[in-house]
Motif scaffolding. Sequence first.
Motif, PDB file in Angstrom:
ATOM      1  N   UNK A 186      55.642  13.410 -31.018  1.00 52.23           N
ATOM      2  CA  UNK A 186      55.163  14.170 -32.178  1.00 52.23           C
ATOM      3  C   UNK A 186      53.669  14.043 -32.407  1.00 52.23           C
ATOM      4  N   UNK A 187      53.009  13.151 -31.700  1.00 50.96           N
ATOM      5  CA  UNK A 187      51.562  13.006 -31.862  1.00 50.96           C
ATOM      6  C   UNK A 187      50.834  13.338 -30.559  1.00 50.96           C
ATOM      7  N   UNK A 188      51.479  14.129 -29.721  1.00 55.26           N
ATOM      8  CA  UNK A 188      50.856  14.551 -28.473  1.00 55.26           C
ATOM      9  C   UNK A 188      50.274  15.957 -28.646  1.00 55.26           C
ATOM     10  N   UNK A 189      49.129  16.260 -28.034  1.00 58.21           N
ATOM     11  CA  UNK A 189      48.519  17.582 -28.195  1.00 58.21           C
ATOM     12  C   UNK A 189      49.439  18.742 -27.829  1.00 58.21           C
ATOM     13  N   UNK A 190      50.242  18.604 -26.761  1.00 65.31           N
ATOM     14  CA  UNK A 190      51.126  19.707 -26.362  1.00 65.31           C
ATOM     15  C   UNK A 190      52.170  19.997 -27.444  1.00 65.31           C
ATOM     16  N   UNK A 191      52.565  18.965 -28.185  1.00 65.06           N
ATOM     17  CA  UNK A 191      53.551  19.125 -29.254  1.00 65.06           C
ATOM     18  C   UNK A 191      52.935  19.830 -30.461  1.00 65.06           C
ATOM     19  N   UNK A 192      51.756  19.371 -30.876  1.00 59.23           N
ATOM     20  CA  UNK A 192      51.092  19.964 -32.041  1.00 59.23           C
ATOM     21  C   UNK A 192      50.676  21.404 -31.741  1.00 59.23           C
ATOM     22  N   UNK A 193      50.206  21.655 -30.524  1.00 60.29           N
ATOM     23  CA  UNK A 193      49.769  23.000 -30.161  1.00 60.29           C
ATOM     24  C   UNK A 193      50.907  24.000 -30.271  1.00 60.29           C
ATOM     25  N   UNK A 194      52.104  23.613 -29.807  1.00 61.90           N
ATOM     26  CA  UNK A 194      53.232  24.536 -29.825  1.00 61.90           C
ATOM     27  C   UNK A 194      53.854  24.669 -31.203  1.00 61.90           C
ATOM     28  N   UNK A 195      53.679  23.689 -32.059  1.00 62.12           N
ATOM     29  CA  UNK A 195      54.310  23.739 -33.377  1.00 62.12           C
ATOM     30  C   UNK A 195      53.394  24.318 -34.448  1.00 62.12           C
ATOM     31  N   UNK A 196      52.122  24.543 -34.131  1.00 62.28           N
ATOM     32  CA  UNK A 196      51.203  25.060 -35.151  1.00 62.28           C
ATOM     33  C   UNK A 196      50.308  26.183 -34.653  1.00 62.28           C
ATOM     34  N   UNK A 197      50.196  26.357 -33.346  1.00 70.01           N
ATOM     35  CA  UNK A 197      49.354  27.413 -32.802  1.00 70.01           C
ATOM     36  C   UNK A 197      47.876  27.076 -32.880  1.00 70.01           C
ATOM     37  N   UNK A 198      46.991  27.929 -32.327  1.00 68.14           N
ATOM     38  CA  UNK A 198      45.539  27.704 -32.438  1.00 68.14           C
ATOM     39  C   UNK A 198      45.111  27.723 -33.899  1.00 68.14           C
TER      40      UNK A 198
END
Length: 652
Positions: A186-198
Amino acid sequence: MKTLGFASVAIYILSRFRAAKATEADFDALIASMESDAIELARQVELLYQNRCNEVSLRQCARGNYDECTSLYPNQTCPGGQDLNVAQCGDGVSCASLWDYSVSNTRLHKDLVLASGGNPSDPNVIETVCFTQQLDEFFIRKRAEQKPYWDRLGLRTPQMYFGSQNGAFRIYPARHSISCGEFDPRVRPWYIAASSGPKNVVLVLDTSGSMTDGNRLALLKQAATQVVETLTVGDRVGIVEFSSQATLFAQDDQFLFTATKENKDLLVSHIDSFTAVGATNFLDAFTAAFAVLNDSIDQEFHVGCTTAILFLTDGEMTQPENVLEADVRDFINNGISDLEARLNRSVFLFTFSISDNNDVHAFPKQIACSTGDNGIWSKIVDEREIFDSLTSYYRLLAIGLGRDENEDFSAWVEPYRFDSGEILGTTVSVPVYDRSLTPNLFLGVVGVDFPLTAVDRALGVPDGSEESLNRIVRRSSAVCPTIDLALCELESFRRSSSAGDEALCTTNCTASDYFEIEEQACALINDYPRELFINNMLEGLSYEERVCCVVGETTVDTANQCGSVTSEGAATGLIVGISVAGVFLLLLIAGIYCKCFYGKTGSFRDSHKSASKTHIEQSNWDPATPVNPIRPGATSPQWVPPTGTAPVLVEQ
């Protein structure tokens, strides 16, 4: 002759054009294939989730999983190669690391598991481990489809994985982790990117003198650092610290930074330099925050997607003197309205107040609730909540990302160095939802990663080319999902915070309008499996002992340790593997025995642990059984290594 010369030039230009067009098509095909695979994996997780409460499946999950550190995998192989090696195992030519393409394995953060055995107690985590166990069939089939393409490139097939919002993580192929119990998807960039978008993110952080109370400043630094580190090149980030006055961090007249690794390191270093002193000036803080965003819009140096302002304070507004709270509130409201008009996108304001004094919380809540439909206030009574609160903003954005029009959204991250090999790779990730609910319930994120060399070869450029990196960077901000939230969706998120109903801004939502924003445990299930892992045979061994091997070995044990390789190429370590004309000499060192050697005519084994020997002697493994014998319907509750012919391997 001149005519011939012009014709030759024309032919050359045409051939170059055709070659460029072909490589462009190869690149587009690679990107489309990776996005398609990630979306297909996400749909598979969504499908399996619907059957997570099946009692039979839950019972069969017992002793059916492999741990990231303690389990011996059933079909380990040592293929070698730069993109399959880790530094601890040497050069990747004579020494490399073990992989298992017949199964996946799980990673559970230490906060999710019991003190002994590594088993979780949270029903949601148990359910996730169990229903994702059934992904192995998909993983193996998908790899078989992909393998011819990746073989032609001379590269390994992509890794595939799922990270749940409850923290459980499953990855294929199975491989051991360097650090045990430390991974949180949950604190990895790939996770945050997909769950919130640019997105554009501006951190507005209180560094007034009161932040010296307790451990607040240290926790603030930790949380702000985490926010920055989870961003990727599709994002822009700015930092405002405020006390008596606001200070905007800038470099080379840049205020909103592209979240590259270099810039993130710079911002983290700045955060680490924070000191707490002075009064509390809200007006100056928001003036600086709006200046960052408006300046970036003027310079066209922003992401034309969602914007989030994260404001954290631990005090009441004390400066500027003789300025009313109502005036500051109006200033903030007008500033956000202007930004939304300029961006034609939502601007979300998150206010966080830290105190056991309710007077401190009143104004930050008023600010959030008065900024139209996109203000969220969170009350932090225990300063240890700073970290979870400040990093929670993406969960709200994930609700909006779950709309049907965003169904095929995928995200890309800046290429990074894999810990499974000293090479650069990238990840395409896709959010996962329970689409049987309205609104769709966010469940987590799937990822597919692969070496950046694949992009080099698709584009026909040298390995390590800047062009490949730039293509992925541009891809990361190419798509803006629609993130618009209804009133009761916002209210449901607000009341899910530690403040509960106190965080609500209206009384317009009835009880039936609220919904859960986190998954709920299965109803009427009382008998969850307690022992999830097939074996813990490697418990207590070092990383090198668990993964290092002699290249080319086919083994279900960790006998063939390479250790480290010196600059002269000499292998050293607990056990040294030397390959001469296909003959492996396994040395006995410090009382640790060679545990296995598989050849065409047989095998020999001496166990380093009596427990392993017991397992072997009691083995009921049948070489005719499937690659992974422990699946629903299997008669034996625990896999044990075979005593004889080596198991069938997916890959040598």
